[in-house]
Write a protein that holds these residues in place. Structure first.
Motif, mmCIF file in Angstrom:
data_model
loop_
_atom_site.group_PDB
_atom_site.id
_atom_site.type_symbol
_atom_site.label_atom_id
_atom_site.label_comp_id
_atom_site.label_asym_id
_atom_site.label_seq_id
_atom_site.Cartn_x
_atom_site.Cartn_y
_atom_site.Cartn_z
ATOM 1 N N GLY A 88 0.803 -1.221 0.000
ATOM 2 C CA GLY A 88 0.000 0.000 0.000
ATOM 3 C C GLY A 88 0.835 1.270 0.000
ATOM 4 O O GLY A 88 0.428 2.292 -0.567
ATOM 5 N N GLU A 89 1.991 1.250 0.623
ATOM 6 C CA GLU A 89 2.825 2.455 0.679
ATOM 7 C C GLU A 89 3.511 2.751 -0.662
ATOM 8 O O GLU A 89 3.790 3.901 -0.968
ATOM 9 C CB GLU A 89 3.873 2.298 1.785
ATOM 10 C CG GLU A 89 3.281 2.317 3.184
ATOM 11 C CD GLU A 89 4.349 2.198 4.250
ATOM 12 O OE1 GLU A 89 5.533 1.998 3.891
ATOM 13 O OE2 GLU A 89 3.999 2.301 5.447
ATOM 14 N N LYS A 90 3.826 1.705 -1.425
ATOM 15 C CA LYS A 90 4.411 1.861 -2.760
ATOM 16 C C LYS A 90 5.663 2.755 -2.736
ATOM 17 O O LYS A 90 5.785 3.718 -3.483
ATOM 18 C CB LYS A 90 3.386 2.445 -3.728
ATOM 19 C CG LYS A 90 2.159 1.576 -3.922
ATOM 20 C CD LYS A 90 1.181 2.203 -4.894
ATOM 21 C CE LYS A 90 -0.040 1.305 -5.093
ATOM 22 N NZ LYS A 90 -1.017 1.895 -6.048
ATOM 23 N N VAL A 91 6.585 2.439 -1.845
ATOM 24 C CA VAL A 91 7.782 3.273 -1.717
ATOM 25 C C VAL A 91 8.695 3.151 -2.929
ATOM 26 O O VAL A 91 9.476 4.053 -3.216
ATOM 27 C CB VAL A 91 8.546 2.909 -0.420
ATOM 28 C CG1 VAL A 91 7.737 3.264 0.797
ATOM 29 C CG2 VAL A 91 8.896 1.424 -0.410
ATOM 30 N N TRP A 92 8.604 1.993 -3.668
ATOM 31 C CA TRP A 92 9.482 1.853 -4.847
ATOM 32 C C TRP A 92 9.119 2.847 -5.953
ATOM 33 O O TRP A 92 9.954 3.227 -6.746
ATOM 34 C CB TRP A 92 9.407 0.415 -5.360
ATOM 35 C CG TRP A 92 8.089 0.057 -5.991
ATOM 36 C CD1 TRP A 92 7.738 0.227 -7.287
ATOM 37 C CD2 TRP A 92 6.957 -0.531 -5.342
ATOM 38 N NE1 TRP A 92 6.447 -0.195 -7.503
ATOM 39 C CE2 TRP A 92 5.947 -0.683 -6.320
ATOM 40 C CE3 TRP A 92 6.705 -0.950 -4.036
ATOM 41 C CZ2 TRP A 92 4.697 -1.227 -6.027
ATOM 42 C CZ3 TRP A 92 5.480 -1.498 -3.760
ATOM 43 C CH2 TRP A 92 4.488 -1.627 -4.727
#
Length: 357
Positions: A209-213
């Motif tokens: 959910g954070e999708k840091v990539w």
């Protein structure tokens, strides 16, 4: 020659006079005549060099017989002549209740154990003149009047009376608590711990959910993803994967699991090592593929269980004995409430007695 001797003699006499007058003591009174009961102030002033020590006269309650001392003010010191001279001022407040002419003797001051005296004073005390031809102008004594009733005077008594009942009930409760001395029984609900694969899937869903990539933070993404897998392996297989390298984990898993389930995990760890240590920048589809590899590894190695079954919390009963601190607090509360109740009763009783007396 005679002229010189005369001048020397004159200078010596003047010098001796100046030295003799280096200490002066003066007393004044602000009023020479007062009525019976009125007050007068006597001011004593001592002028001397700053290196000298003065002891002012000490009186108890009377200056002379018939003249009483009401108050003695603190001495006030002023510096004169650039600090070479001191002026000490002492005030005495006097009164008298007998009409007469009083002789006030000189006040004696000791300066370096040598006595110096002020001048004498006089005080005339007159009695109050009474017009005996018109006695009706004087009013007789009034009887004792009772103060009117005012609610403001009873606010404290009313507050004590209102608080008396709850304080008494609280005192009874504390006394019963300390006399029972029963153990304290507490029931604690313990929530069951989720199985390792569910905890791991929750963490992966958070990372997904954070999708840091997508923000260019590939190193943080692979660090969190591999930490979630390492924690799952530790809880699922029982060895501390958090303290092991990627190759050590793979070798350990090969000893106890299917090689097909570990092949995808090997690709994930290899990519993570390249990103963390070789500054490799993986593609978007590569990141998604490694996330799917982590999920597949968890699903293939998780323990078999009924997915529909929900773990129920268990209830544990804990029996505790009352601590010494609790007993001390109960005892202190009982003493404080007893004192408050007794004080309230005494206060209300005194107020009622003073009102009806």
């Amino acid at each position: 020659m005679k002229r010189y001797l005369f001048l020397i003699t004159l200078l010596t006499a003047l010098t001796g006079r100046i030295i003799a007058q280096s200490v002066t003591v003066d007393a004044t009174i602000d009023s020479l005549q007062i009525l019976i009961g009125e007050q007068a102030k006597i001011k004593l002033q001592v002028s001397l060099d700053t290196d000298k020590r003065a002891i002012l006269p000490a009186y108890t309650d009377t200056l002379v017989r018939g003249v009483e001392i009401v108050d003695i003010a603190k001495p006030d010191t002023q510096m004169l002549n650039d600090g070479r001279r001191s002026l000490i001022t002492q005030e005495y407040t006097v009164t008298s209740f007998d009409s007469a002419l009083y002789y006030l003797p000189p006040m004696e001051v000791l300066v370096d154990n040598k006595a110096y005296r002020s001048k004498a004073l006089a005080l005339k005390v007159y009695s109050m003149p009474v017009d005996t031809l018109h006695p009706d102008q004087f009013f007789g004594p009034k009887p004792v009047m009772k103060a009117p009733f005012a609610w403001e005077d009873w606010y404290m008594s009313i507050a004590c009376a209102v608080l008396f009942v709850p304080f008494l009930l609280l005192l009874i409760y504390l006394v019963k608590r300390i006399r029972d001395n029963k153990p304290i029984i507490r029931k604690v609900k313990v929530e069951p711990k989720l199985p390792p694969h569910q905890l791991a899937m929750q963490e992966i869903e958070r990372i997904k959910g954070e999708k840091v990539w997508q923000k260019g933070q590939s190193k943080e993404y692979y660090t969190e993803l591999t930490d979630a897998i390492r924690t799952y392996i530790k809880d699922r297989f029982g060895f501390n994967a958090l303290e092991m390298t990627s190759s050590e984990i793979i070798d350990k898993l090969l000893e106890m699991n299917d090689k097909n389930a570990i092949s995808d995990l090997r690709i994930l760890f290899q990519t993570a090592d390249l990103v963390k240590f070789a500054k490799h920048n993986p593609l978007m589809n590569e990141n998604d593929a490694n996330l799917i590899n982590a999920i597949d590894f968890i699903n293939e190695t998780k323990e078999k269980e009924d997915e529909n079954a929900k773990p129920q919390p268990t209830e544990i009963t804990i029996i505790e004995k009352r601590s010494l601190r609790t007993k001390i607090l109960l005892g202190a509360g009982i003493v404080a409430l007893t004192a408050a109740l007794a004080g309230s009763l005494i206060y209300i009783g005194l107020e009622l007695y003073n009102y009806f007396a």
